[in-house]
Design an enzyme around this catalytic site. Structure first.
Site, short mmCIF file in Angstrom:
data_model
loop_
_atom_site.label_atom_id
_atom_site.label_comp_id
_atom_site.label_asym_id
_atom_site.label_seq_id
_atom_site.Cartn_x
_atom_site.Cartn_y
_atom_site.Cartn_z
N LYS A 168 0.82 -1.18 -0.01
CA LYS A 168 0.08 -0.12 0.04
C LYS A 168 1.01 1.29 -0.14
O LYS A 168 1.96 1.12 0.60
CB LYS A 168 -0.99 -0.01 1.31
CG LYS A 168 -1.92 1.11 1.32
CD LYS A 168 -2.90 0.69 2.48
CE LYS A 168 -3.95 1.66 2.75
NZ LYS A 168 -4.59 1.38 3.93
N SER A 208 -9.56 1.21 3.25
CA SER A 208 -8.67 2.11 2.48
C SER A 208 -7.54 1.27 1.72
O SER A 208 -6.82 1.98 0.97
CB SER A 208 -8.10 3.01 3.40
OG SER A 208 -7.03 2.54 4.29
N SER A 248 -9.77 -1.72 7.25
CA SER A 248 -9.10 -1.27 5.67
C SER A 248 -8.53 -2.41 5.08
O SER A 248 -8.34 -2.33 4.14
CB SER A 248 -8.36 0.03 5.89
OG SER A 248 -9.05 0.97 6.28
#
Length: 474
Positions: free
Chosen positions: A88, A163, A187
């Protein structure tokens, strides 16, 4: 989910980490060949899916070539050597600009890798790139003022969740077996849930991250539970930059054997707060609990242990936290913040210091209630989310309306209590959207949670498996 062999019998980028390691050792394929397959998939899918914040094919080929040479010389660095992975965007990498998913944020260009990329580099993994996230990681979707919309490879009209949006998209697209995200309220688990994948939010401190933050954990998303375990074997190694990290424990992550007979398992279908659970979601989770019971587990209904006040206090605390980030921006930069986020943080300006401390105390109360309510169980089964995937353009499940954090009532408690929690596919709605089962365990029982997730992966109905790997998206 089994890998999809190419016509010549070679194993491609959809294979598991274990399958790739064995194939490399046997000379049936090379890291360079697998990297080329992953790069070809990215070229086909990325224009629609939009999973990457940074992707450098030249560097991917260099890293894969170095791994291929190590295997040729018989000196691989470990079981993830040559395995394609992603990280990420907020897991910063040396020399790679990162802006936390926001067009308002000045890029950070670190000189060293953060802990998870550092461990992956030491293990020889081939990082395909950094994946997208929404503004500051505070949405459960792939909507970003910087990156645009990240879409599901399974159905581009639907969200990937967030996310860890790009991580989920990359996993669903078959771009290698392991994809790393972060999770402060769901997330990792939301993308896994809405894409029919497997994901693990580890125990607090199990995986070092930099900087550490209350409730935040780094962990993997994959198509198979076994790949989550393979990832944990590498990224749990120590890193002094995380002062909250646990003492290193040499866990045998490859051993996921478990006998569910005699286990005391909680079943929670009402969180006591947030949005009501869709009946199809509740039915799929109850069916999973019945399978655990049929195998000899004692399944006990778990009453709600949080309420809307506590959930609202966490939302208030986060609004103040990110209002500070917003206020630190120059006025022209504030105009570039995603409008939903700008509206969400606005009330944070009017919260008194006393009320912030009250909200912080309620975070502790939520943690306390979670630990006490779940202490008598070997595991707790629940939905991950109250609903299935929603349209990709929505920042939140309900759209543009401000309902705070009404969708994280099942996931948030385990962030604050520091307990491990996994998401595993458990079925589909009548219109084909994935439904996930959350399996949470006592703190530090990460291997046990993965073992139960792997047991469910074997025992679940045939129509509850991971979705097929898409080769193209419309």
């Amino acid at each position: 989910m089994t890998s999809i062999p190419q016509p010549d019998g070679a194993i491609d980028a959809t294979a598991s980490a274990a399958e790739l390691a064995e194939a490399y050792r046997a000379g049936r394929t090379t890291p360079s060949e697998v990297a080329e397959d992953a790069l070809a998939r990215i070229a086909r899918l990325e224009p629609v899916v939009n999973a990457f914040a940074d992707h450098d094919p030249v560097q991917v080929r260099r890293d894969a070539a170095a791994s291929t040479d190590r295997f040729r010389r018989g000196v691989p660095l470990g079981p993830l050597d040559g395995v394609p992975v992603t990280v990420k965007e907020n897991m910063t990498r040396a020399g790679v600009p990162a802006r936390s998913g926001s067009a308002a944020t000045d890029p950070v260009v670190p000189t060293v890798d953060s802990p998870i990329p550092a461990r992956l580099g030491e293990a020889g993994a081939v990082v395909l790139g950094s994946t997208t996230m929404p503004d500051w990681g505070m949405l459960s979707s792939g909507v970003s003022s910087l990156h645009g919309v990240t879409r599901s490879p399974l159905d581009p009209s639907l969200t990937v969740g967030g996310s860890s949006a790009g991580a989920g998209a990359a996993a669903a697209a078959g771009l290698g077996p392991i994809h790393f995200g972060t999770d402060i309220g769901g997330s990792i688990r939301f993308p896994a849930a809405w894409l029919g994948l497997a994901g693990l939010k580890p125990s607090a401190g199990r995986v070092p991250i930099d900087p550490p933050y209350l409730g935040r954990a780094g962990g993997p998303i994959a198509r198979r539970v076994g790949d989550l375990a393979a990832a944990m074997a590498v990224v749990t190694r120590p890193d002094v930059r995380d002062h909250t990290s646990l003492p290193y424990e040499a866990i045998d992550w490859a051993d996921l054997r478990v006998d569910v007979r005699g286990l005391r398992v909680g079943l929670q279908l009402d969180a006591g707060a947030g949005l009501p659970v869709d009946p199809e979601v509740a039915a799929a989770v109850r069916t999973a609990a019945e399978r655990f019971a049929a195998a000899g587990a004692e399944v006990v209904e778990l009453a709600p242990f949080i309420d809307d006040h506590l959930l609202g206090q966490v939302d208030r605390f986060w609004r103040v936290r990110f209002r500070r980030t917003y206020d630190e921006l120059a006025p022209p930069a504030r105009a570039r913040v995603l409008p939903y986020i700008a509206r969400w943080v606005a009330p944070g300006a009017d919260v008194s210091g006393t009320d912030v401390l009250a909200a912080y105390d309620d975070l502790g109360e939520l943690r306390h209630r979670t630990v006490l309510a779940t202490a008598g169980f070997d595991a707790v089964l629940s939905p991950v989310a109250s609903m299935a995937a929603f349209p990709a353009e929505r920042p939140m499940p309900w759209g543009e309306e401000d309902l705070g954090m009404a969708h994280i009532a099942f996931t948030l408690p385990y962030n604050l209590s520091g307990q491990p929690a996994a998401s595993v596919n458990a079925g589909t709605t009548t219109d084909g959207r994935a439904i996930a089962l959350q399996i949470a365990g006592p703190r530090f029982a990460d291997r046990g949670v993965l073992a139960l997730a792997e047991w469910w992966e074997r025992e679940r109905p045939a129509d509850a498996g991971a979705p097929p790997v898409p080769h193209r998206v419309a």
